[in-house]
Design an enzyme around this catalytic site. Structure first.
Site, PDB file in Angstrom:
ATOM      1  N   ASP A   1      33.937  48.230  38.886  1.00 46.50           N
ATOM      2  CA  ASP A   1      34.000  49.227  40.288  1.00 46.50           C
ATOM      3  C   ASP A   1      35.849  48.863  39.845  1.00 46.50           C
ATOM      4  OD1 ASP A   1      33.724  45.736  40.536  1.00 46.50           O
ATOM      5  OD2 ASP A   1      33.827  46.316  42.820  1.00 46.50           O
ATOM      6  N   HIS A   2      36.302  47.967  39.030  1.00 45.01           N
ATOM      7  CA  HIS A   2      37.496  47.848  38.864  1.00 45.01           C
ATOM      8  C   HIS A   2      38.673  49.302  37.426  1.00 45.01           C
ATOM      9  CE1 HIS A   2      38.774  45.174  42.382  1.00 45.01           C
ATOM     10  NE2 HIS A   2      37.067  44.707  42.245  1.00 45.01           N
TER      11      HIS A   2
ATOM     12  N   ASP B   1      39.991  40.510  43.088  1.00 40.93           N
ATOM     13  CA  ASP B   1      39.050  40.447  43.827  1.00 40.93           C
ATOM     14  C   ASP B   1      38.785  38.871  43.990  1.00 40.93           C
ATOM     15  OD1 ASP B   1      37.799  43.349  43.799  1.00 40.93           O
ATOM     16  OD2 ASP B   1      36.090  42.141  42.947  1.00 40.93           O
TER      17      ASP B   1
ATOM     18  N   HIS C   1      38.575  46.926  50.262  1.00 41.13           N
ATOM     19  CA  HIS C   1      36.809  46.206  49.021  1.00 41.13           C
ATOM     20  C   HIS C   1      35.865  45.773  50.004  1.00 41.13           C
ATOM     21  CE1 HIS C   1      35.319  43.746  45.855  1.00 41.13           C
ATOM     22  NE2 HIS C   1      35.787  44.831  44.781  1.00 41.13           N
TER      23      HIS C   1
ATOM     24  N   HIS D   1      38.416  34.625  41.238  1.00 42.19           N
ATOM     25  CA  HIS D   1      36.912  35.004  41.131  1.00 42.19           C
ATOM     26  C   HIS D   1      35.345  34.968  39.729  1.00 42.19           C
ATOM     27  CE1 HIS D   1      34.557  38.410  42.248  1.00 42.19           C
ATOM     28  NE2 HIS D   1      34.757  38.910  41.528  1.00 42.19           N
TER      29      HIS D   1
ATOM     30  N   HIS E   1      40.510  43.267  36.716  1.00 42.65           N
ATOM     31  CA  HIS E   1      39.785  42.427  36.423  1.00 42.65           C
ATOM     32  C   HIS E   1      38.263  43.179  35.780  1.00 42.65           C
ATOM     33  CE1 HIS E   1      37.880  42.831  39.600  1.00 42.65           C
ATOM     34  NE2 HIS E   1      36.696  41.743  39.705  1.00 42.65           N
TER      35      HIS E   1
ATOM     36  N   HIS F   1      35.231  43.317  35.999  1.00 39.87           N
ATOM     37  CA  HIS F   1      34.032  44.347  37.126  1.00 39.87           C
ATOM     38  C   HIS F   1      34.638  45.857  36.512  1.00 39.87           C
ATOM     39  CE1 HIS F   1      33.264  40.257  39.174  1.00 39.87           C
ATOM     40  NE2 HIS F   1      32.724  40.205  38.022  1.00 39.87           N
TER      41      HIS F   1
END
Lengths: 263, 263
Positions: free
Chosen positions: B66-67, B171, B229, B142, B62, B64
């Site tokens: 941090d990914h 997530d 995570h 999510h 996805h 976000h």
């Protein structure tokens, strides 16, 4: 009052296990300026125990990835950590679109005001000024529009002292057109991606050599020169330093994590 | 033949000095799949001596940061290092625009073919298949559209052996809707951002707790569970492991640099 620069990254295009790409943190009389922001800069700030919420101004010289890929991560982390203070970005106008599209897809609305100030890479101009510091941008000579920066101290109590200044020139081919802007600065950072024997490759890629950086420093009459933005081919930097010092003895090496007091 | 996963990042949103955000490297019978690609992933690959030119497929769960904030840097470095082989990205369709705008501003034309395969986060579907491995995506729960992934071995010579499989769920809030997709996998990675006493915060942020990850693993009858995570608030991960193991004993911790043989 402190006037110093911390090297957060001294590599050129590709990060190595010991050298991040470009990012410098200037503490100019307790104003923190971040200059360039490669991938990994937020971690380098932590590693160097720099309280990064104190940064209020970020200057991005140009839009090659090794100078800005870490910006979106830093801006996001500042938000997640609860920042409320303004942040100002000085950069090529396209950077605003790049940051905004990434905030939009992640449905992130920053908690703090973020201002973009477009740089004009064709002129010499003042881009920041407060009661302590004045910052100017000027044209460098590279394959995409690129700005150099110079930061000058203007504290009243230093009226009778020599004022301190820091100039940042990366990325650029050798050009004497920048001499008027960096003349007699206390510390000049000038990229030296290659050693002298690769002068042809340097010119083709619009980068500089150790010899060119040192020559420029000498002609501009600066007090000290710092070279950096090293090609990943160089493990040992001593030969680069030697080449530069042969022309301009007051040369030092940019090394990740090193803080240089200025003036 | 190897079937293993290397954890390149086990942190949630913010990188710490010991934990990068999300990225896993799956070696599925010598096919290397990169799953998520946080800032710093290219360095984590180097640090773990993974020959990253061998990666041909990158799955992004996805959008976000941090990914995926490390993807542009990795793609650029592969180019600078002379890559010629195809690269395939499986992600939300907006990722293609984000990558392309950054390549355009830096005037970079990749030397290798880059293919984007849009994921549909609303369905369960096969997204990759060759003679050794099949990969599927499925919906997670999510705050933005998010896909889980499962990779299954299909080698002929393993006809009489138990085939190995790896599922990646990050997530996501706790949802039993994913059980059919991850049922009886050899190793299930399920995020556990928080401990049980923060279950309310976890639900609000659409993340899971240790207890929820372990419960899901138990109900899905997987062989082993890996949690990760982690919120940056947890320095010591032992209490998270204890909580999960109390429900599902075959739980291990994701830790940066750890390689887990599967099956």
């Amino acid at each position: 009052m402190t006037f110093s620069v911390t090297v957060l990254g001294s590599s050129s295009a590709i990060p190595t296990l010991v050298r991040n790409p470009s990012a410098h943190l200037l503490n100019a009389d307790e104003r923190l300026f971040l200059i360039d922001c490669a991938e990994g800069t937020q971690l380098a700030l932590r590693r160097n125990r720099i309280h990064f919420q104190r940064i209020r101004n970020i200057m991005i010289s140009h839009l090659h990835g090794d100078h800005f890929y870490g910006l979106i991560g830093l801006l996001t982390s500042l938000h997640l950590l609860g920042r409320k203070d303004e942040m100002h970005i000085y950069a090529h106008p396209m950077l605003e679109s790049i940051i905004n599209i990434q905030l939009e897809v992640s449905k992130t609305t920053l908690l703090y005001p973020l201002y973009f100030h477009p740089l004009n890479p064709d002129v010499h101009e003042v881009i920041f000024e407060d009661n302590r510091v004045i910052a100017e941008s000027f044209p460098l000579l590279h394959s995409v529009p690129t700005c150099g920066f110079v930061f000058r101290e203007k504290l009243k109590y230093r009226r009778y002292l020599q004022k301190r200044s820091y100039a940042y020139c990366s990325d650029t081919a050798y050009t004497e057109s920048i001499i008027p802007y960096v003349k007699e600065t206390s510390l000049l950072y000038h990229e030296a991606t290659f050693m002298d024997k690769m002068a042809k490759a340097a010119a083709e890629k619009m980068h500089s050599t150790t010899v060119e950086a040192a020559t420029l420093a000498m002609k501009a009459g600066v007090r000290q020169l710092m070279i950096g933005h090293y090609s990943a081919r160089y493990d040992d930097l001593a030969p680069l330093l030697e080449e530069a010092q042969a022309i301009f003895p007051q040369t030092i090496l940019a090394e990740d994590g090193k803080t240089i007091p200025i003036g």
